[in-house]
Design a protein around this motif. Structure first.
Motif, PDB file in Angstrom:
ATOM      1  N   THR A  19      -6.004   3.849 -12.300  1.00 42.83           N
ATOM      2  CA  THR A  19      -7.003   5.161 -12.269  1.00 42.83           C
ATOM      3  C   THR A  19      -8.122   4.731 -11.160  1.00 42.83           C
ATOM      4  O   THR A  19      -8.337   5.734 -10.265  1.00 42.83           O
ATOM      5  CB  THR A  19      -7.609   5.379 -13.602  1.00 42.83           C
ATOM      6  N   GLU A  20      -8.600   3.626 -11.080  1.00 46.51           N
ATOM      7  CA  GLU A  20      -9.507   3.360  -9.994  1.00 46.51           C
ATOM      8  C   GLU A  20      -9.107   3.415  -8.786  1.00 46.51           C
ATOM      9  O   GLU A  20      -9.493   4.149  -7.683  1.00 46.51           O
ATOM     10  CB  GLU A  20     -10.243   2.139 -10.474  1.00 46.51           C
ATOM     11  N   LEU A  21      -7.723   2.942  -8.640  1.00 54.40           N
ATOM     12  CA  LEU A  21      -7.254   2.902  -7.362  1.00 54.40           C
ATOM     13  C   LEU A  21      -6.540   4.151  -6.916  1.00 54.40           C
ATOM     14  O   LEU A  21      -6.810   4.593  -5.538  1.00 54.40           O
ATOM     15  CB  LEU A  21      -6.041   1.750  -7.396  1.00 54.40           C
ATOM     16  N   PHE A  22      -5.894   4.913  -7.663  1.00 53.77           N
ATOM     17  CA  PHE A  22      -5.362   6.241  -7.510  1.00 53.77           C
ATOM     18  C   PHE A  22      -6.411   7.247  -7.022  1.00 53.77           C
ATOM     19  O   PHE A  22      -6.308   7.876  -5.919  1.00 53.77           O
ATOM     20  CB  PHE A  22      -4.552   6.749  -8.482  1.00 53.77           C
ATOM     21  N   ASP A  28      -0.344   7.446  -2.105  1.00 49.25           N
ATOM     22  CA  ASP A  28       0.522   6.748  -1.025  1.00 49.25           C
ATOM     23  C   ASP A  28      -0.213   5.464  -0.575  1.00 49.25           C
ATOM     24  O   ASP A  28       0.536   4.357  -0.023  1.00 49.25           O
ATOM     25  CB  ASP A  28       0.476   7.807   0.239  1.00 49.25           C
ATOM     26  N   LYS A  29      -1.380   5.443  -0.613  1.00 49.77           N
ATOM     27  CA  LYS A  29      -2.090   4.283  -0.090  1.00 49.77           C
ATOM     28  C   LYS A  29      -2.233   3.135  -1.118  1.00 49.77           C
ATOM     29  O   LYS A  29      -3.161   2.189  -0.895  1.00 49.77           O
ATOM     30  CB  LYS A  29      -3.261   4.520   0.673  1.00 49.77           C
ATOM     31  N   THR A  30      -1.818   3.256  -2.341  1.00 42.75           N
ATOM     32  CA  THR A  30      -1.589   2.235  -3.493  1.00 42.75           C
ATOM     33  C   THR A  30      -0.459   1.858  -3.846  1.00 42.75           C
ATOM     34  O   THR A  30       0.464   2.590  -4.061  1.00 42.75           O
ATOM     35  CB  THR A  30      -2.392   2.979  -4.738  1.00 42.75           C
ATOM     36  N   SER A  31      -0.209   0.564  -3.903  1.00 40.00           N
ATOM     37  CA  SER A  31       1.014  -0.125  -4.238  1.00 40.00           C
ATOM     38  C   SER A  31       0.845  -0.830  -5.493  1.00 40.00           C
ATOM     39  O   SER A  31      -0.023  -0.939  -6.328  1.00 40.00           O
ATOM     40  CB  SER A  31       1.417  -1.151  -3.136  1.00 40.00           C
ATOM     41  N   MET A  32       2.130  -0.759  -6.139  1.00 35.17           N
ATOM     42  CA  MET A  32       2.222  -1.530  -7.496  1.00 35.17           C
ATOM     43  C   MET A  32       1.562  -3.106  -7.543  1.00 35.17           C
ATOM     44  O   MET A  32       0.950  -3.317  -8.353  1.00 35.17           O
ATOM     45  CB  MET A  32       3.752  -1.577  -8.057  1.00 35.17           C
ATOM     46  N   GLN A  33       1.600  -3.524  -6.388  1.00 38.74           N
ATOM     47  CA  GLN A  33       1.115  -4.772  -6.125  1.00 38.74           C
ATOM     48  C   GLN A  33      -0.692  -4.678  -6.456  1.00 38.74           C
ATOM     49  O   GLN A  33      -1.115  -5.780  -6.843  1.00 38.74           O
ATOM     50  CB  GLN A  33       1.359  -5.269  -4.977  1.00 38.74           C
ATOM     51  N   ILE A  36      -1.305  -4.200  -9.985  1.00 42.18           N
ATOM     52  CA  ILE A  36      -1.213  -5.564 -10.381  1.00 42.18           C
ATOM     53  C   ILE A  36      -2.290  -6.782 -10.149  1.00 42.18           C
ATOM     54  O   ILE A  36      -2.820  -7.288 -11.178  1.00 42.18           O
ATOM     55  CB  ILE A  36       0.342  -6.347 -10.147  1.00 42.18           C
ATOM     56  N   ASP A  37      -2.659  -6.540  -9.090  1.00 40.11           N
ATOM     57  CA  ASP A  37      -3.708  -7.358  -8.854  1.00 40.11           C
ATOM     58  C   ASP A  37      -5.048  -7.003  -9.292  1.00 40.11           C
ATOM     59  O   ASP A  37      -5.983  -7.886  -9.610  1.00 40.11           O
ATOM     60  CB  ASP A  37      -3.986  -7.530  -7.209  1.00 40.11           C
ATOM     61  N   ALA A  38      -5.181  -5.703  -9.653  1.00 37.91           N
ATOM     62  CA  ALA A  38      -6.490  -5.107  -9.908  1.00 37.91           C
ATOM     63  C   ALA A  38      -6.508  -5.306 -11.616  1.00 37.91           C
ATOM     64  O   ALA A  38      -7.778  -5.204 -11.946  1.00 37.91           O
ATOM     65  CB  ALA A  38      -6.560  -3.716  -9.759  1.00 37.91           C
ATOM     66  N   THR A  39      -5.631  -5.740 -12.151  1.00 40.78           N
ATOM     67  CA  THR A  39      -5.414  -6.039 -13.655  1.00 40.78           C
ATOM     68  C   THR A  39      -5.952  -7.382 -13.936  1.00 40.78           C
ATOM     69  O   THR A  39      -6.439  -7.634 -15.390  1.00 40.78           O
ATOM     70  CB  THR A  39      -4.221  -5.877 -14.384  1.00 40.78           C
ATOM     71  N   ALA A  40      -6.229  -8.164 -13.007  1.00 38.88           N
ATOM     72  CA  ALA A  40      -7.007  -9.249 -13.155  1.00 38.88           C
ATOM     73  C   ALA A  40      -6.288 -10.197 -13.985  1.00 38.88           C
ATOM     74  O   ALA A  40      -7.153 -10.633 -15.134  1.00 38.88           O
ATOM     75  CB  ALA A  40      -8.557  -9.257 -13.459  1.00 38.88           C
ATOM     76  N   GLY A  41      -4.961 -10.604 -13.949  1.00 39.59           N
ATOM     77  CA  GLY A  41      -4.664 -11.733 -15.121  1.00 39.59           C
ATOM     78  C   GLY A  41      -3.058 -11.106 -15.440  1.00 39.59           C
ATOM     79  O   GLY A  41      -2.311 -12.104 -15.911  1.00 39.59           O
ATOM     80  N   LEU A  42      -2.846  -9.836 -15.238  1.00 34.85           N
ATOM     81  CA  LEU A  42      -1.282  -9.515 -15.832  1.00 34.85           C
ATOM     82  C   LEU A  42      -0.268  -9.882 -14.849  1.00 34.85           C
ATOM     83  O   LEU A  42      -0.616  -9.910 -13.790  1.00 34.85           O
ATOM     84  CB  LEU A  42      -1.379  -8.029 -16.404  1.00 34.85           C
ATOM     85  N   SER A  43       0.691 -10.286 -15.351  1.00 32.15           N
ATOM     86  CA  SER A  43       1.904 -10.655 -14.506  1.00 32.15           C
ATOM     87  C   SER A  43       2.401  -9.369 -14.021  1.00 32.15           C
ATOM     88  O   SER A  43       2.428  -8.360 -14.521  1.00 32.15           O
ATOM     89  CB  SER A  43       2.820 -11.605 -15.367  1.00 32.15           C
ATOM     90  N   LYS A  44       3.193  -9.443 -12.978  1.00 37.29           N
ATOM     91  CA  LYS A  44       4.135  -8.264 -12.519  1.00 37.29           C
ATOM     92  C   LYS A  44       5.076  -7.876 -13.530  1.00 37.29           C
ATOM     93  O   LYS A  44       5.229  -6.826 -13.908  1.00 37.29           O
ATOM     94  CB  LYS A  44       5.136  -9.085 -11.556  1.00 37.29           C
ATOM     95  N   PHE A  51       5.181   0.187 -17.429  1.00 37.16           N
ATOM     96  CA  PHE A  51       5.569   1.254 -16.562  1.00 37.16           C
ATOM     97  C   PHE A  51       6.762   0.960 -15.532  1.00 37.16           C
ATOM     98  O   PHE A  51       6.469  -0.086 -14.692  1.00 37.16           O
ATOM     99  CB  PHE A  51       4.361   1.652 -15.849  1.00 37.16           C
ATOM    100  N   ARG A  52       7.845   1.496 -15.688  1.00 38.67           N
ATOM    101  CA  ARG A  52       8.757   0.912 -14.638  1.00 38.67           C
ATOM    102  C   ARG A  52       8.779   1.278 -13.163  1.00 38.67           C
ATOM    103  O   ARG A  52       9.272   0.575 -12.331  1.00 38.67           O
ATOM    104  CB  ARG A  52      10.141   1.847 -15.253  1.00 38.67           C
ATOM    105  N   SER A  53       7.764   2.300 -12.756  1.00 37.13           N
ATOM    106  CA  SER A  53       7.714   2.796 -11.224  1.00 37.13           C
ATOM    107  C   SER A  53       6.026   3.102 -11.105  1.00 37.13           C
ATOM    108  O   SER A  53       5.301   3.286 -12.114  1.00 37.13           O
ATOM    109  CB  SER A  53       8.633   3.572 -10.910  1.00 37.13           C
ATOM    110  N   LYS A  54       5.951   3.140  -9.904  1.00 36.77           N
ATOM    111  CA  LYS A  54       4.592   3.577  -9.514  1.00 36.77           C
ATOM    112  C   LYS A  54       4.347   5.172  -9.978  1.00 36.77           C
ATOM    113  O   LYS A  54       3.508   5.651 -10.106  1.00 36.77           O
ATOM    114  CB  LYS A  54       4.116   3.573  -8.041  1.00 36.77           C
ATOM    115  N   GLU A  55       5.542   5.833  -9.908  1.00 34.79           N
ATOM    116  CA  GLU A  55       5.693   7.220 -10.261  1.00 34.79           C
ATOM    117  C   GLU A  55       5.104   7.249 -11.660  1.00 34.79           C
ATOM    118  O   GLU A  55       4.662   8.074 -11.988  1.00 34.79           O
ATOM    119  CB  GLU A  55       6.969   7.559  -9.666  1.00 34.79           C
ATOM    120  N   ASP A  56       5.939   6.523 -12.610  1.00 32.60           N
ATOM    121  CA  ASP A  56       5.731   6.533 -14.117  1.00 32.60           C
ATOM    122  C   ASP A  56       4.329   6.201 -14.363  1.00 32.60           C
ATOM    123  O   ASP A  56       3.582   6.886 -15.156  1.00 32.60           O
ATOM    124  CB  ASP A  56       6.359   5.660 -14.702  1.00 32.60           C
TER     125      ASP A  56
END
Length: 228
Positions: A19-22, A28-33, A36-44, A51-56
């Motif tokens: 939410t913070e990134l979107f 368009d300027k937010t990637s799944m990576q 992932i980085d913004a979750t501070a600790g969760l793995s890919k 969530f299977r995709s950025k769209e989901d």
């Protein structure tokens, strides 16, 4: 691998980061990576498990934000059968009821960048126009009980939803205190012209408290807020 005992907390953590990134960068300027980085600790793998995709993930974020916005005009169970339709509508704009909804929406939209989120705005617009909600029934009730005089009920309900969920609130379009107070005055004038004689009983002052100062930064509280 140990099973996650609280998957709903993990999911909430992912949605919060997304939410913070979107809202600030846009889809368009937010990637799944980035997420992932913004979750501070969760793995890919943990993120993709939920969530299977950025769209989901975007759909989950958009639905959360839209629900927050729609609650800004959601009817509660505080009315009684004796209340006229106008009295029920008027209560939606009482400072006491509107404050909590505005504050909750402000937390969700504090970093929202409208120009970076045309997709989200488009989804909200389509949802508001396509959905037939209780306001159609309420306007018909008002025509029957004499408290309203709405000529085009369904079209007026569309206008009401669009104005109250997108134009009136200071999240899709920010404004200074003066601009927001004027926006509220314009809204009430439009409603009266459509046969809905709502009165401003402090809502414009409340809305103005979510405005920016003359330089466009930092919220200022109204004099009525500071005097309490």
């Amino acid at each position: 691998m140990a099973r996650n005992a609280h998957p709903e907390l993990t999911q909430e953590r992912i949605i919060k980061a997304a939410t913070e990134l979107f809202t600030s960068r846009g889809y368009d300027k937010t990637s799944m990576q980035d997420i992932i980085d913004a979750t501070a600790g969760l793995s890919k793998g943990a993120v993709y498990h939920h969530f299977r995709s950025k769209e989901d993930l975007f759909d989950a974020v958009a639905n959360r934000l839209m629900k927050t916005m729609s609650e800004a005009t959601d009817k509660t169970q505080t009315q009684t059968e004796q209340d006229t339709a106008l009295e029920q509508l008027q209560s939606l704009f009482s400072p006491e009821r509107a404050r909590k909804r505005l504050e909750a929406a402000d937390l969700m939209f504090s970093k929202f960048n409208p120009k970076a989120n045309p997709k989200m705005i488009g989804m909200e617009f389509i949802a508001l126009v396509d959905e037939r909600d209780d306001f159609v029934d309420l306007f018909n009730q008002g025509n029957q009980d004499g408290s309203l005089h709405v000529d085009h009920v369904e079209q007026t309900a569309e206008i009401f939803r669009l104005l109250t969920n997108m134009w009136l609130l200071p999240f899709f379009r920010r404004g200074t205190q003066t601009e927001l107070r004027t926006r509220a005055a314009c809204f009430f004038s439009i409603m009266r012209g459509l046969g809905i004689p709502l009165q401003d009983q402090g809502f414009s002052d409340l809305l103005a408290s979510f405005g920016t100062n003359a330089k466009g930064n930092n919220k200022e509280k109204t004099e009525s807020e500071g005097s309490r």
